[in-house]
Design a protein around this motif. Structure first.
Motif, PDB file in Angstrom:
ATOM      1  N   LEU A 223       0.837  -1.196   0.000  1.00 44.76           N
ATOM      2  CA  LEU A 223       0.000   0.000   0.000  1.00 44.76           C
ATOM      3  C   LEU A 223       0.874   1.249   0.000  1.00 44.76           C
ATOM      4  CD1 LEU A 223      -3.094   0.684   0.213  1.00 44.76           C
ATOM      5  CD2 LEU A 223      -2.674   1.090   2.636  1.00 44.76           C
ATOM      6  N   VAL A 224       0.479   2.262  -0.773  1.00 42.80           N
ATOM      7  CA  VAL A 224       1.287   3.476  -0.884  1.00 42.80           C
ATOM      8  C   VAL A 224       0.416   4.708  -0.694  1.00 42.80           C
ATOM      9  CG1 VAL A 224       2.986   2.421  -2.418  1.00 42.80           C
ATOM     10  CG2 VAL A 224       0.977   3.556  -3.403  1.00 42.80           C
ATOM     11  N   VAL A 225       1.049   5.803  -0.271  1.00 44.71           N
ATOM     12  CA  VAL A 225       0.371   7.089  -0.156  1.00 44.71           C
ATOM     13  C   VAL A 225      -0.141   7.513  -1.530  1.00 44.71           C
ATOM     14  CG1 VAL A 225       0.690   9.538   0.352  1.00 44.71           C
ATOM     15  CG2 VAL A 225       1.693   7.803   1.853  1.00 44.71           C
ATOM     16  N   GLY A 226      -1.358   8.026  -1.576  1.00 36.96           N
ATOM     17  CA  GLY A 226      -1.974   8.426  -2.830  1.00 36.96           C
ATOM     18  C   GLY A 226      -2.867   7.361  -3.434  1.00 36.96           C
ATOM     19  N   GLN A 227      -2.814   6.154  -2.892  1.00 30.03           N
ATOM     20  CA  GLN A 227      -3.635   5.063  -3.417  1.00 30.03           C
ATOM     21  C   GLN A 227      -5.085   5.256  -2.994  1.00 30.03           C
ATOM     22  OE1 GLN A 227      -1.769   1.285  -2.872  1.00 30.03           O
ATOM     23  NE2 GLN A 227      -3.611   0.098  -3.270  1.00 30.03           N
ATOM     24  N   THR A 228      -6.004   4.907  -3.869  1.00 25.36           N
ATOM     25  CA  THR A 228      -7.428   5.007  -3.542  1.00 25.36           C
ATOM     26  C   THR A 228      -7.941   3.645  -3.085  1.00 25.36           C
ATOM     27  OG1 THR A 228      -8.088   4.584  -5.833  1.00 25.36           O
ATOM     28  CG2 THR A 228      -7.813   6.880  -5.159  1.00 25.36           C
ATOM     29  N   LEU A 229      -8.879   3.683  -2.163  1.00 26.95           N
ATOM     30  CA  LEU A 229      -9.488   2.473  -1.619  1.00 26.95           C
ATOM     31  C   LEU A 229     -10.986   2.670  -1.505  1.00 26.95           C
ATOM     32  CD1 LEU A 229      -7.047   1.789   1.378  1.00 26.95           C
ATOM     33  CD2 LEU A 229      -7.093   0.533  -0.788  1.00 26.95           C
ATOM     34  N   SER A 230     -11.706   1.572  -1.447  1.00 25.98           N
ATOM     35  CA  SER A 230     -13.142   1.596  -1.165  1.00 25.98           C
ATOM     36  C   SER A 230     -13.325   1.155   0.280  1.00 25.98           C
ATOM     37  CB  SER A 230     -13.903   0.661  -2.104  1.00 25.98           C
ATOM     38  OG  SER A 230     -15.286   0.677  -1.797  1.00 25.98           O
ATOM     39  N   VAL A 231     -13.970   2.012   1.071  1.00 26.71           N
ATOM     40  CA  VAL A 231     -14.144   1.754   2.507  1.00 26.71           C
ATOM     41  C   VAL A 231     -15.623   1.964   2.844  1.00 26.71           C
ATOM     42  CG1 VAL A 231     -13.440   2.440   4.829  1.00 26.71           C
ATOM     43  CG2 VAL A 231     -11.798   2.556   2.952  1.00 26.71           C
ATOM     44  N   THR A 232     -16.191   1.064   3.636  1.00 24.81           N
ATOM     45  CA  THR A 232     -17.613   1.172   3.951  1.00 24.81           C
ATOM     46  C   THR A 232     -17.898   2.250   4.989  1.00 24.81           C
ATOM     47  OG1 THR A 232     -17.449  -0.497   5.694  1.00 24.81           O
ATOM     48  CG2 THR A 232     -18.016  -1.274   3.486  1.00 24.81           C
ATOM     49  N   THR A 233     -19.159   2.658   5.037  1.00 26.30           N
ATOM     50  CA  THR A 233     -19.633   3.515   6.109  1.00 26.30           C
ATOM     51  C   THR A 233     -19.375   2.840   7.451  1.00 26.30           C
ATOM     52  OG1 THR A 233     -21.364   4.452   4.714  1.00 26.30           O
ATOM     53  CG2 THR A 233     -21.705   4.589   7.095  1.00 26.30           C
TER      54      THR A 233
END
Length: 318
Positions: A95-105
């Protein structure tokens, strides 16, 4: 291949976030700071909440939010597990800074109730669920103290930050202090609510202490050692009409995947709630560490990663 996800009515909504920082907070523990993509702020949350993070390759992992609920950022701390199934290894190594992720509520099954005083007990990475509770107790000016157990001080995340609270915090690294006497450390205070998060044996001991002292104990497990053994039974998927046999010593999730049905799971041992599924017919044999006693009694839903059936057939809303 048929693909069926756990019921969307039980799955929190996803949010796109960006990793704005990654830093070490202890040996084998990194903290991630997540920020929203775009102008809309991330949803509010309360101490005890967790989120599911979708990692590349379809991995889904649950982590407690460990920052300040007043912040507009989300913070997670991830332990590099010795027996990682891929999630913590990815976070620590790729994992790197600037990476996008999908995270739930955020979902909160471990809420902080109002009490005259609090006794917090954290074991290892379980401190992540406790940290926001400390913040809230301070903000509300409610007396509290924390017992924090770990294998060594170097592996105890946020130890320096917590030591700044002085006598309210007792750190107990096993390598220098020896085995902890939890009866002595927790003490007797019937006016206090006890909150604990950590290894199963620690929590079970705290529950015995609380029961003997008349102290209410609130707990969150991050491991579940329940057996999956039991008699064979059938599972019918109501939306598709598929019926699958779950063998003795086999989980529902494993049986479904073997039949070509994909389900959303994370911990696979009944601690995170990701695979919670509505039950339409039949009586589950609940073996999770998520549902409350009243939720279990209602039999409205179950964790299909570890729980079984008390009846020959279960009909699930899948």
């Amino acid at each position: 291949m048929a693909q069926v996800l756990t019921d969307p009515g039980l799955r929190p909504a996803p949010h796109a976030v960006v990793v704005s920082s990654i830093r070490s907070v202890a040996q084998r523990v990194v903290e991630l700071t997540l920020e929203p993509i775009g102008a809309d702020p991330l949803p509010d949350w309360s101490p005890g909440a967790h989120v599911d993070v979708e990692l590349p390759g379809g991995l889904i992992r649950s982590y407690s939010l460990c920052g300040d609920p007043a912040d507009r950022q989300w913070r997670l701390a991830v332990l590099r597990e010795d027996d990682s199934r891929g999630g913590s290894a990815y976070v620590h190594e790729r994992l790197v800074v600037g990476q996008t992720l999908s995270v739930t509520t955020p979902v909160n099954r471990f809420p902080l109730v109002t009490a005259e005083r609090y006794v917090f007990v954290a074991g290892g990475i379980g401190v992540t669920a406790i940290l926001p509770m400390v913040v809230q107790a301070c903000r509300a000016e409610i007396p509290w103290r924390l017992v924090y157990l770990g294998r060594s001080r170097s592996e105890m995340a946020y130890a320096d930050r917590l030591e700044a609270f002085g006598d309210s915090v007792q750190l107990w690294p096993k390598d220098s202090h020896g085995p902890a006497d939890l009866d002595a450390l927790v003490g007797l205070d019937r006016a206090a609510a006890v909150y604990c998060c950590g290894p199963t044996r620690m929590i079970e001991q705290i529950e015995r202490i609380g029961a003997a002292a008349g102290m209410p104990v609130h707990r969150e497990f991050f491991h579940n050692e329940a057996s999956i053994e039991g008699d064979e039974f059938e599972v019918e998927l109501d939306r598709t009409g598929i019926t699958v046999t779950v063998g003795a010593g086999q989980t529902i999730v494993d049986a479904l995947e073997q039949a070509g049905v994909d389900v959303v799971t994370s911990c696979r041992e009944g601690t995170c709630g990701t695979c919670e599924t509505y039950v339409l017919e039949g009586v589950p044999d609940h073996r999770d560490r998520v549902l409350t006693p009243s939720e279990r009694e209602s039999n409205e839903s179950m964790m299909i990663c570890c729980s079984r059936s008390r009846t020959p057939l279960l009909v699930l809303d899948l």
